[in-house]
Scaffold this motif. Structure first.
Motif, short mmCIF file in Angstrom:
data_model
loop_
_atom_site.label_atom_id
_atom_site.label_comp_id
_atom_site.label_asym_id
_atom_site.label_seq_id
_atom_site.Cartn_x
_atom_site.Cartn_y
_atom_site.Cartn_z
N MET A 55 0.84 -1.18 0.00
CA MET A 55 0.00 0.00 0.00
C MET A 55 0.88 1.24 0.00
SD MET A 55 -1.30 -0.01 3.95
CE MET A 55 -0.31 0.73 5.23
N GLU A 56 0.27 2.39 -0.27
CA GLU A 56 1.00 3.66 -0.29
C GLU A 56 0.59 4.47 0.94
OE1 GLU A 56 2.38 6.64 -3.83
OE2 GLU A 56 0.23 6.22 -3.69
N ILE A 57 1.59 4.93 1.70
CA ILE A 57 1.32 5.70 2.91
C ILE A 57 2.07 7.02 2.86
CG2 ILE A 57 0.87 3.66 4.33
CD1 ILE A 57 3.64 3.88 5.45
N ASP A 58 1.52 8.01 3.55
CA ASP A 58 2.18 9.31 3.64
C ASP A 58 3.39 9.21 4.56
OD1 ASP A 58 0.29 10.41 1.99
OD2 ASP A 58 -0.99 11.11 3.64
N LEU A 59 4.46 9.89 4.20
CA LEU A 59 5.67 9.83 5.02
C LEU A 59 5.44 10.41 6.41
CD1 LEU A 59 8.48 10.80 2.45
CD2 LEU A 59 7.76 8.53 3.19
N HIS A 60 4.54 11.38 6.52
CA HIS A 60 4.31 11.98 7.84
C HIS A 60 3.57 11.03 8.79
CE1 HIS A 60 -0.04 12.73 7.43
NE2 HIS A 60 0.21 13.04 6.17
N GLN A 61 3.07 9.91 8.26
CA GLN A 61 2.41 8.92 9.10
C GLN A 61 3.41 7.94 9.73
OE1 GLN A 61 -0.61 7.74 5.87
NE2 GLN A 61 -1.79 7.49 7.76
N LEU A 62 4.66 8.01 9.32
CA LEU A 62 5.66 7.04 9.78
C LEU A 62 6.22 7.44 11.14
CD1 LEU A 62 7.65 6.34 6.50
CD2 LEU A 62 6.03 4.82 7.64
N ASP A 63 6.35 6.47 12.02
CA ASP A 63 7.02 6.63 13.31
C ASP A 63 8.41 6.04 13.16
OD1 ASP A 63 8.05 6.26 15.91
OD2 ASP A 63 6.04 6.17 16.77
N LEU A 64 9.44 6.89 13.26
CA LEU A 64 10.82 6.46 13.00
C LEU A 64 11.57 6.16 14.30
CD1 LEU A 64 11.67 9.09 10.23
CD2 LEU A 64 10.59 6.85 9.97
N ARG A 65 10.92 5.55 15.25
CA ARG A 65 11.50 5.36 16.58
C ARG A 65 12.71 4.43 16.60
NH1 ARG A 65 6.40 2.14 19.18
NH2 ARG A 65 5.42 4.04 18.37
N HIS A 66 12.89 3.62 15.56
CA HIS A 66 14.00 2.67 15.54
C HIS A 66 15.12 3.11 14.61
CE1 HIS A 66 11.59 0.08 17.98
NE2 HIS A 66 10.68 -0.09 17.06
N ARG A 67 15.14 4.39 14.25
CA ARG A 67 16.21 4.92 13.40
C ARG A 67 17.58 4.75 14.04
NH1 ARG A 67 16.19 9.52 9.69
NH2 ARG A 67 14.07 9.98 10.36
N ASP A 68 17.63 4.82 15.39
CA ASP A 68 18.92 4.77 16.08
C ASP A 68 19.50 3.36 16.19
OD1 ASP A 68 16.99 3.83 17.80
OD2 ASP A 68 17.74 4.86 19.56
N LEU A 69 18.85 2.37 15.56
CA LEU A 69 19.40 1.01 15.56
C LEU A 69 20.30 0.76 14.36
CD1 LEU A 69 16.24 -1.11 16.57
CD2 LEU A 69 18.00 -0.10 18.06
N ARG A 70 20.49 1.78 13.53
CA ARG A 70 21.23 1.59 12.29
C ARG A 70 22.34 2.61 12.13
NH1 ARG A 70 16.30 0.02 12.35
NH2 ARG A 70 15.50 -1.69 11.07
N ILE A 71 23.35 2.24 11.35
CA ILE A 71 24.47 3.12 11.05
C ILE A 71 24.24 3.77 9.70
CG2 ILE A 71 26.95 3.20 10.55
CD1 ILE A 71 27.29 0.82 12.44
N VAL A 72 24.42 5.06 9.63
CA VAL A 72 24.23 5.80 8.38
C VAL A 72 25.32 5.40 7.38
CG1 VAL A 72 24.26 8.08 7.31
CG2 VAL A 72 23.10 7.75 9.51
N ASP A 73 24.90 5.07 6.17
CA ASP A 73 25.83 4.74 5.09
C ASP A 73 25.65 5.79 4.01
OD1 ASP A 73 27.23 3.72 2.92
OD2 ASP A 73 26.72 1.64 3.35
N SER A 74 26.49 6.83 4.04
CA SER A 74 26.32 7.96 3.13
C SER A 74 26.48 7.57 1.67
CB SER A 74 27.32 9.06 3.50
OG SER A 74 27.13 9.50 4.82
N ASP A 75 27.43 6.69 1.38
CA ASP A 75 27.66 6.27 -0.01
C ASP A 75 26.45 5.51 -0.55
OD1 ASP A 75 30.16 7.40 0.03
OD2 ASP A 75 31.17 5.55 0.63
#
Length: 295
Positions: free
Chosen positions: A1-21
């Motif tokens: 399904m398609e959802i609006d980005l503002h509906q997303l709860d990003l509470r688990h963002r801190d479980l990952r390492i940013v990979d800029s490349d």
């Protein structure tokens, strides 16, 4: 399904390492062909908790998109996190495992349950959870941001923090957003271990200054010179000496004596002469005043 980005709860963002490349490549792919793989969410009221697809959502936001294609898992949040861990193709670092374990522990899972749910031994779980206590929060944040490599953090910052957590935190804070390599972390930790009390303090107070001097010294001793190898060796040695003198002046302080003033003036004159010579070399020979031989 398609959802609006503002509906997303990003509470688990801190479980990952940013990979800029990887993010850069993904932005290009999304801009060219659009989103091909859905993100994974679980429903929570009128919002959706994002389980998988943080890099895709980040890329979509940077492209100023409003929606994302998603698939919903009809399982509790804990089960979703565990399922995602088992299904993930990318290899996780020990710190990412530790962050996940810490999050699951916050949801009430015991040591036995963590080991059983992740199909690991209790000693494996205990070792990774121990990383959260050993490694300073500021260091973990720098790993998440992608400026401190996870392998270097494990190999050098963990023992550093166990030896002196306050100084480890101070050094990482002074590094800030500057990206450092495993070799640079190794140089910092090795130098800190070998230094006396005052030397240790100088390193943690200004690690970037130490790394500049270290890089200059490495270049001077590498033996990898071009046709102007002797000149390069002299210049890199001068750079290392200048950085060392700058650090000593900063640490020792005190009034400028007449002898130091004279030495500084002589050094400034020498550097000015060197700069003028190098500028002439860069500009090449000046033939503007040359005249043909009258004979």
């Amino acid at each position: 399904m398609e959802i609006d980005l503002h509906q997303l709860d990003l509470r688990h963002r801190d479980l990952r390492i940013v990979d800029s490349d990887r993010r850069r490549r993904l932005i290009g792919s999304l801009a060219e062909i659009g989103q091909q793989v859905p993100v994974v969410v679980i429903a929570e009221g009128d919002r959706f908790v994002l389980i998988d697809g943080y890099l895709r959502v980040d890329a979509l936001e940077r492209l100023q998109r409003d929606t994302a294609i998603a698939t919903t898992w009809s399982v509790p949040e804990i089960d979703a996190l565990v399922h995602h861990r088992h299904l993930a193709v990318a290899r996780r670092t020990a710190l990412e495992d530790a962050w996940l374990l810490g999050r699951l522990r916050e949801h009430g899972l015991s040591m036995d349950q963590l080991a059983r749910r992740l199909c690991r031994s209790k000693s494996w779980v205990s070792h990774r959870l121990g990383l959260l206590d050993a490694l300073a929060t500021v260091a973990q944040d720098r790993v998440r941001a992608g400026t401190v490599p996870p392998h270097g953090a494990m190999r050098y910052l963990v023992p550093f923090a166990r030896a002196n957590k306050a100084q480890c935190e101070r050094m990482v804070a002074q590094i800030g957003d500057t990206r450092v390599s495993d070799r640079e972390l190794a140089a910092l930790y090795t130098a800190w271990k070998r230094a006396d009390r005052a030397g240790k303090q100088r390193i943690v107070d200004d690690p970037l200054l130490f790394l500049k001097a270290w890089a200059a010294a490495q270049a001077a001793s590498s033996g990898e010179y071009d046709a102007a190898g002797s000149l390069l060796k002299e210049l890199t040695t001068l750079a290392a000496i200048a950085w060392r003198a700058s650090r000593r002046a900063k640490d020792d302080g005190g009034p400028m004596t007449a002898a130091v003033t004279r030495a500084h003036r002589a050094a400034s004159d020498a550097f000015a002469a060197l700069g003028a010579t190098l500028e002439e070399m860069h500009a090449g020979p000046d033939h503007s005043t040359s005249h043909p031989d009258p004979s």
